[in-house]
Design an enzyme around this catalytic site. Structure first.
Site, mmCIF file in Angstrom:
data_model
loop_
_atom_site.group_PDB
_atom_site.id
_atom_site.type_symbol
_atom_site.label_atom_id
_atom_site.label_comp_id
_atom_site.label_asym_id
_atom_site.label_seq_id
_atom_site.Cartn_x
_atom_site.Cartn_y
_atom_site.Cartn_z
ATOM 1 N N TYR A 47 49.889 44.510 53.792
ATOM 2 C CA TYR A 47 49.556 44.951 52.440
ATOM 3 C C TYR A 47 50.513 46.070 52.049
ATOM 4 O O TYR A 47 51.687 46.038 52.396
ATOM 5 C CB TYR A 47 48.077 45.327 52.320
ATOM 6 C CG TYR A 47 47.639 45.230 50.887
ATOM 7 C CD1 TYR A 47 47.674 43.991 50.236
ATOM 8 C CD2 TYR A 47 47.247 46.336 50.168
ATOM 9 C CE1 TYR A 47 47.327 43.882 48.898
ATOM 10 C CE2 TYR A 47 46.898 46.226 48.827
ATOM 11 C CZ TYR A 47 46.942 44.993 48.196
ATOM 12 O OH TYR A 47 46.621 44.878 46.874
ATOM 13 N N ARG A 81 50.872 42.737 36.526
ATOM 14 C CA ARG A 81 51.026 44.146 36.897
ATOM 15 C C ARG A 81 50.852 44.275 38.407
ATOM 16 O O ARG A 81 49.871 44.818 38.886
ATOM 17 C CB ARG A 81 50.001 45.015 36.146
ATOM 18 C CG ARG A 81 50.354 45.286 34.698
ATOM 19 C CD ARG A 81 51.616 46.124 34.580
ATOM 20 N NE ARG A 81 51.972 46.414 33.194
ATOM 21 C CZ ARG A 81 52.796 45.683 32.457
ATOM 22 N NH1 ARG A 81 53.326 44.580 32.973
ATOM 23 N NH2 ARG A 81 53.090 46.035 31.227
ATOM 24 N N LYS A 83 44.754 40.897 49.890
ATOM 25 C CA LYS A 83 43.427 41.464 49.694
ATOM 26 C C LYS A 83 42.382 40.695 50.509
ATOM 27 O O LYS A 83 41.479 41.289 51.119
ATOM 28 C CB LYS A 83 43.052 41.444 48.208
ATOM 29 C CG LYS A 83 43.689 42.582 47.403
ATOM 30 C CD LYS A 83 43.079 43.936 47.765
ATOM 31 C CE LYS A 83 43.741 45.106 47.066
ATOM 32 N NZ LYS A 83 43.351 45.287 45.677
ATOM 33 N N GLU A 95 42.452 40.965 39.872
ATOM 34 C CA GLU A 95 43.437 41.790 40.576
ATOM 35 C C GLU A 95 44.764 41.819 39.825
ATOM 36 O O GLU A 95 45.343 40.771 39.496
ATOM 37 C CB GLU A 95 43.660 41.219 41.983
ATOM 38 C CG GLU A 95 44.488 42.094 42.889
ATOM 39 C CD GLU A 95 43.764 43.378 43.291
ATOM 40 O OE1 GLU A 95 44.449 44.396 43.454
ATOM 41 O OE2 GLU A 95 42.534 43.348 43.436
ATOM 42 N N ASP A 96 45.261 43.044 39.535
ATOM 43 C CA ASP A 96 46.603 43.273 39.007
ATOM 44 C C ASP A 96 46.874 42.558 37.678
ATOM 45 O O ASP A 96 47.927 41.948 37.479
ATOM 46 C CB ASP A 96 47.667 42.879 40.049
ATOM 47 C CG ASP A 96 47.757 43.923 41.157
ATOM 48 O OD1 ASP A 96 47.028 44.927 41.088
ATOM 49 O OD2 ASP A 96 48.556 43.735 42.088
ATOM 50 N N ASP A 140 39.279 45.411 40.936
ATOM 51 C CA ASP A 140 39.539 46.429 41.954
ATOM 52 C C ASP A 140 40.436 47.543 41.432
ATOM 53 O O ASP A 140 40.281 48.701 41.811
ATOM 54 C CB ASP A 140 40.169 45.782 43.192
ATOM 55 C CG ASP A 140 40.338 46.768 44.334
ATOM 56 O OD1 ASP A 140 39.364 47.473 44.658
ATOM 57 O OD2 ASP A 140 41.452 46.851 44.892
ATOM 58 N N ASP A 141 41.380 47.225 40.544
ATOM 59 C CA ASP A 141 42.268 48.252 39.998
ATOM 60 C C ASP A 141 41.480 49.263 39.176
ATOM 61 O O ASP A 141 41.791 50.454 39.189
ATOM 62 C CB ASP A 141 43.353 47.607 39.127
ATOM 63 C CG ASP A 141 44.154 46.573 39.882
ATOM 64 O OD1 ASP A 141 44.751 46.921 40.906
ATOM 65 O OD2 ASP A 141 44.160 45.398 39.456
ATOM 66 N N ASN A 173 51.728 52.769 43.899
ATOM 67 C CA ASN A 173 52.324 51.943 44.945
ATOM 68 C C ASN A 173 53.388 51.029 44.337
ATOM 69 O O ASN A 173 53.313 50.685 43.161
ATOM 70 C CB ASN A 173 51.234 51.076 45.603
ATOM 71 C CG ASN A 173 50.435 51.827 46.630
ATOM 72 O OD1 ASN A 173 50.990 52.514 47.463
ATOM 73 N ND2 ASN A 173 49.117 51.700 46.564
#
Length: 568
Positions: free
Chosen positions: A110, A163, A181, A252-253, A275-276, A423
Site C-alpha cells: 500500500y 483522485r 485496501k 475510494e479515491d 474512506d477518504d 500521500n
C-alpha cells in the site's frame, strides 16, 4: 458456483463446493496451496504428479516466498510486483508472508509504493484482478458482476480512479487502490478474500499521457461527466445491491465533488462509506484524542486549522465539529475552533461559487474580518492570525508547510500537533525532520506515509503514521458482522474513540498517538466490536442481541491459515 466458506467449531475454516481439479485448481489463487497440499488432497483433487513430492509446512513456504521478495533488492516497485504475483498465485500464502513481515511489507503493498504502482500500472500489468466496469457495460452491469465466480461477496471497494492518493487521475491504474485496501482488510480484519471484490469504474481518463500511451490498458476515452456518469454509477449501485444484497460498499479515491454527492445519495440505498472522507477523519480525530491525553488538554482547548478543502479536509472538519458538539461547544465556538484554508485563502461563507460541501466548514465573513483575513493572505499570515494549536494538511502539495509556517506555528503554540497527511511521500506537506527542526523539537508529528523516528539534539522524536488502516477494516468488519443496514458517522466516531483508547500511557509519553502496527489485528478486532455495539445501539443492526455481538465479529475473522477444501 459460489464456494461456501464455513468456520468450524474448532476455529478452522472449510471451503465447500470445490469443483475444480488438477491444473485448474492450481491456477485458482483462492484455492491453491502449492507445496502445502497434503497427500490425500493431491489424490482427491487430481494433483498427483503436478507438484513436487514434498509437502511443506507453513513456515517453509513463508520463508521461500519471502526470499523471493527480498531478492528484489531495494526496488519498491519490484517488491510490489513480486507481492502481487504471489497474491495471484496463492492468496493464503500472500497474507501469511504479509503478516509475518507486516511493518516491512505494508508500505510495499500500500502507501507509499502503491502510488508508483498506479502510475506504472499499464507497463507492469500481468493479470487482471477484480472487475472493471466501463460505459460499454451500460444496461448490463448486473450481468457483468455475475462473471465473478466462486465468491459470495460481502465487501466491495470501488474507485473511479480520478483522485488516486495525491497523484490525481490515473485511469485504469487506480485499480491498485481497491486491491491494496482489500488486502489490508484481510490482513487486519481477517475478512476472507472469498468475501471481497475490488472494482474499477473505468469511465475514461483526462490524463493525456495515459491516452497517448500505446500500452494503456483502460477505456481509452475522455472521462465521462455529468448525467451519463451519474446514471452509470446509479446502475452500478442498483446492480450491486441486487447481486449481493448483504454487501458493504467502500467508495475510494473519487474527486471531492463526486465523493460527497455519491456518498450522500447512495449511503441509504446500501451500506456504504467513503474512506477518504470518513476513514481519514476518524484516524485523525483518534490521533488528536491521543494528543489531548498526552498534553492533558481537551478538544475544546484547541484551534484546528485544516489546510486543504478536498474530501479528506472537509471530512476531518465534519468529524471535529461532531466531536466538539458532543463536548458541549456552541455553534459559534465550533466555527471559531475549526477553520479551513484552501488555495484561495480562508474558506468563508461569502465566497462566490462556494461548493456546497464546503459550506458547513466555512467561517463567517465577520469572523474573517475580525481575524484580519477578509482579504486573501498567505499561509504564514493565516497561521499568525489564527494561532492554531493543531495544523492539518491534506493538500497534496509537497513542502507547503515551510520553515516560516512551522516557526510561526511554534511561536504561538508550546507543543503543537502537525499532521502532514498527503500521500505518497512525494506529496507530503513537510517531512518529519523539517517539522521537528522548525519547531525546535516541540511538535508532535503525524504523517500520512511511514517515516523513521528523527534524532534531534541527541534525543529520538517519535513520528506517527496517520494510517487509515487503523480504522476502515474495523468499521467494515463491524458492519458486515452485524448485517448493518447503514454505516453511520456515529460508527466512525466510535472507531476513533476506541482507537485512541488503545494507546498505552508509556507510548503517549514517548510521543506516539497510535498503537503499534504490529498489534493491528487485535486493534482492529476491538474497533469492530465497538462499532458493532454502536450499530446495535443506533438501531441500524436490528435483530442482533448485544451479548452475541463479539461472537458475530469473531465468526467473521479468518486466521490466515489454509482452509480445508471439500470436493463436490
Amino acid at each position: 458456483m459460489e464456494y461456501a466458506l464455513e468456520r468450524m467449531p474448532d476455529g478452522t475454516w472449510a471451503l465447500d463446493g470445490v469443483w475444480k481439479r488438477g491444473s485448474a485448481l492450481l491456477q485458482d489463487s483462492l484455492l491453491n496451496k502449492g507445496t502445502a497440499f497434503s497427500a490425500s488432497e493431491r489424490n482427491v483433487f487430481e494433483l498427483e504428479g503436478l507438484l513436487p513430492n514434498v509437502v511443506n509446512p507453513r513456515h517453509l513456504q513463508v520463508r521461500r516466498a519471502y526470499e523471493h521478495i527480498t531478492a528484489k533488492g531495494d526496488n519498491p516497485l519490484e517488491k510490489y510486483i513480486g507481492m502481487m504475483s504471489l497474491l495471484d498465485r496463492n492468496e493464503t500464502l500472500f497474507y501469511q508472508v504479509l503478516l509475518e513481515h507486516l511493518v516491512e511489507l505494508v508500505p510495499v503493498v500500500y502507501t507509499p509504493t502503491v502510488g508508483l504502482a498506479a502510475v506504472r500500472f499499464s507497463h507492469v500489468f500481468r493479470r487482471g484482478r477484480g472487475l472493471w466496469i466501463t460505459p460499454d457495460h451500460r444496461g448490463r452491469i448486473y450481468d457483468v458482476l455475475g462473471h465473478v465466480r466462486g465468491r459470495k461477496v460481502r465487501l466491495v471497494v470501488a474507485t473511479d480512479n480520478e483522485r488516486i492518493l495525491g497523484l490525481g487521475d490515473q485511469g485504469a491504474g487506480g485499480m491498485v487502490i481497491p486491491i491494496g485496501k482489500l488486502a489490508l482488510y484481510t490482513l487486519a480484519a481477517g475478512i476472507h478474500p472469498a468475501f471481497t471484490l475490488p472494482i474499477s469504474l473505468d469511465v475514461g481518463t483526462d490524463n493525456e499521457e495515459l491516452l497517448a500511451d500505446d500500452l494503456y490498458v483502460g477505456w481509452r476515452h475522455p472521462r465521462l461527466r455529468g448525467e451519463p456518469y451519474q446514471s452509470l454509477v446509479a446502475e452500478f449501485v442498483d446492480a450491486l445491491r441486487r447481486r449481493w444484497p448483504d454487501a458493504v460498499l467502500q467508495w475510494e479515491d473519487f474527486k471531492k465533488g463526486n465523493a460527497f454527492r455519491l456518498l450522500d445519495k447512495h449511503r441509504d440505498s446500501l451500506p456504504s462509506f467513503n474512506d477518504d472522507i470518513q476513514g481519514t477523519a476518524a484516524v485523525v480525530v483518534a490521533g488528536i484524542a491521543s494528543y489531548c491525553r498526552a498534553t492533558n488538554t481537551k478538544f475544546t482547548d484547541h484551534r484546528f486549522m485544516l489546510v486543504g478543502a478536498g474530501a479528506a479536509g472537509v471530512g476531518i472538519g465534519r468529524l471535529l465539529r461532531h466531536k466538539l458538539a458532543a463536548a458541549g461547544s456552541s455553534a459559534d465556538d465550533i466555527h471559531d475552533s475549526v477553520v479551513m484554508f484552501d488555495t484561495h485563502g480562508l474558506v468563508t461563507d461569502d465566497r462566490s461559487h462556494l461548493e456546497s460541501y464546503k459550506r458547513p466548514a466555512a467561517s463567517s465573513s465577520a469572523q474573517a474580518k475580525q481575524w484580519g483575513l477578509d482579504q486573501a493572505t498567505d499561509l504564514v499570515g493565516a497561521v499568525s492570525a489564527l494561532r492554531p494549536t493543531v495544523l492539518i494538511g491534506t493538500t497534496g502539495q509537497h513542502g507547503l508547510f515551510t520553515d516560516a509556517v512551522l516557526r510561526k506555528l511554534a511561536h504561538h503554540a508550546s507543543r503543537p500537533l502537525v499532521m502532514a497527511l498527503s500521500n505518497p511521500t512525494s506529496k507530503c506537506e513537510a517531512t518529519p525532520r523539517d517539522i521537528i527542526a522548525s519547531t525546535n523539537g516541540r511538535a508532535v508529528v503525524a504523517i500520512g506515509s511511514p517515516f523513521d523516528p528523527v534524532t534531534f539534539q541527541g534525543r529520538q522524536v517519535a513520528v506517527n503514521q496517520c494510517n487509515n488502516v487503523y480504522i476502515f477494516p474495523g468499521v467494515g468488519l463491524g458492519a458486515i458482522a452485524t448485517g448493518a443496514r447503514a454505516v453511520t458517522d456515529g460508527m466512525f466516531a466510535t472507531a476513533a474513540a476506541e482507537l485512541a483508547a488503545q494507546v498505552e500511557p508509556r507510548l503517549l509519553s514517548s510521543g506516539y498517538l497510535y498503537p503499534p502496527l504490529t498489534d493491528l489485528r487485535s486493534t482492529t478486532r476491538r474497533i469492530a466490536v465497538a462499532v458493532a455495539q454502536e450499530a446495535i445501539t443506533s438501531g441500524v443492526a436490528p435483530g442482533l442481541e448485544p451479548e452475541s455481538m463479539e461472537a458475530a465479529v469473531d465468526e467473521m475473522i479468518w486466521d490466515l491459515e489454509y482452509p480445508i477444501l471439500r470436493a463436490v
